[in-house]
Design a protein around this motif. Structure first.
Motif, PDB file in Angstrom:
ATOM      1  N   THR A  49      -4.402   1.952  -2.241  1.00  0.00           N
ATOM      2  CA  THR A  49      -3.964   3.255  -1.735  1.00  0.00           C
ATOM      3  C   THR A  49      -4.508   3.480  -0.326  1.00  0.00           C
TER       4      THR A  49
ATOM      5  N   SER B 218       3.335   4.845  -7.142  1.00  0.00           N
ATOM      6  CA  SER B 218       4.608   4.569  -6.467  1.00  0.00           C
ATOM      7  C   SER B 218       5.266   3.337  -7.066  1.00  0.00           C
TER       8      SER B 218
ATOM      9  N   MET C 167       4.182  -0.212  -5.798  1.00  0.00           N
ATOM     10  CA  MET C 167       2.821  -0.629  -6.155  1.00  0.00           C
ATOM     11  C   MET C 167       2.818  -1.331  -7.511  1.00  0.00           C
TER      12      MET C 167
ATOM     13  N   CYS D  25       0.845  -1.196   0.000  1.00  0.00           N
ATOM     14  CA  CYS D  25       0.000   0.000   0.000  1.00  0.00           C
ATOM     15  C   CYS D  25       0.874   1.237   0.000  1.00  0.00           C
ATOM     16  N   ASP D  26       0.284   2.318  -0.482  1.00  0.00           N
ATOM     17  CA  ASP D  26       0.983   3.597  -0.524  1.00  0.00           C
ATOM     18  C   ASP D  26      -0.061   4.689  -0.720  1.00  0.00           C
ATOM     19  N   MET D  27       0.334   5.917  -0.509  1.00  0.00           N
ATOM     20  CA  MET D  27      -0.578   7.044  -0.728  1.00  0.00           C
ATOM     21  C   MET D  27      -0.772   7.320  -2.221  1.00  0.00           C
ATOM     22  N   SER D  28       0.154   6.856  -3.048  1.00  0.00           N
ATOM     23  CA  SER D  28       0.087   7.095  -4.491  1.00  0.00           C
ATOM     24  C   SER D  28      -0.017   5.790  -5.265  1.00  0.00           C
ATOM     25  N   THR D  29      -0.947   5.751  -6.203  1.00  0.00           N
ATOM     26  CA  THR D  29      -1.069   4.556  -7.051  1.00  0.00           C
ATOM     27  C   THR D  29       0.121   4.424  -7.995  1.00  0.00           C
TER      28      THR D  29
END
Length: 121
Positions: A52, A41, A44, A35-39
């Motif tokens: 996200t 990254s 990902m 997971c990350d704040m940006s698709t």
């Protein structure tokens, strides 16, 4: 075993992914989620299962992670960003209640490590 590694855009993500994949006994016995704040990254793009999340300090961060972990039978969460450590440490019991372990120290230890002045003492 389903493992979630957070902060897929952080420098540590690829190292954790590589270490997990090279660990004898785990190689074919786990499914990696990220997971990350940006698709967009980097991390990902390197796993089959990703989603996200809001920032680690957001009031929605823990509920979002808990839901994903519950829905995907995640057994282990490995955080890779400083901003996620305290919220995850404080929510360890909630994760444990759904059968998920969070690889993080106690909230007091993390608070000390994140406070450079306190750590210096």
């Amino acid at each position: 075993m389903n493992i979630l590694v957070t902060a897929a855009g952080s420098p540590g993500f690829l190292s954790v992914r590589s270490a997990l994949r090279s660990t004898r006994g785990l190689k074919s016995e786990f499914e990696l989620h990220a997971c990350d704040m940006s698709t967009h990254s980097m991390g990902m793009q390197t796993v089959n299962n990703s989603f996200t999340v809001p920032p680690g300090g957001s009031k929605n961060y823990i509920p979002t992670l808990l839901k994903y972990c519950r829905d995907n039978s995640i057994e282990l969460v490995i955080p890779c960003a400083d901003g996620e450590l305290l919220p995850l440490a404080r929510a360890k019991t909630e994760f444990k209640n759904i059968g998920c372990q969070v690889l993080v120290s106690s909230p007091d230890s993390i608070a000390t490590c994140l406070d450079k002045g306190e750590l210096f003492k």
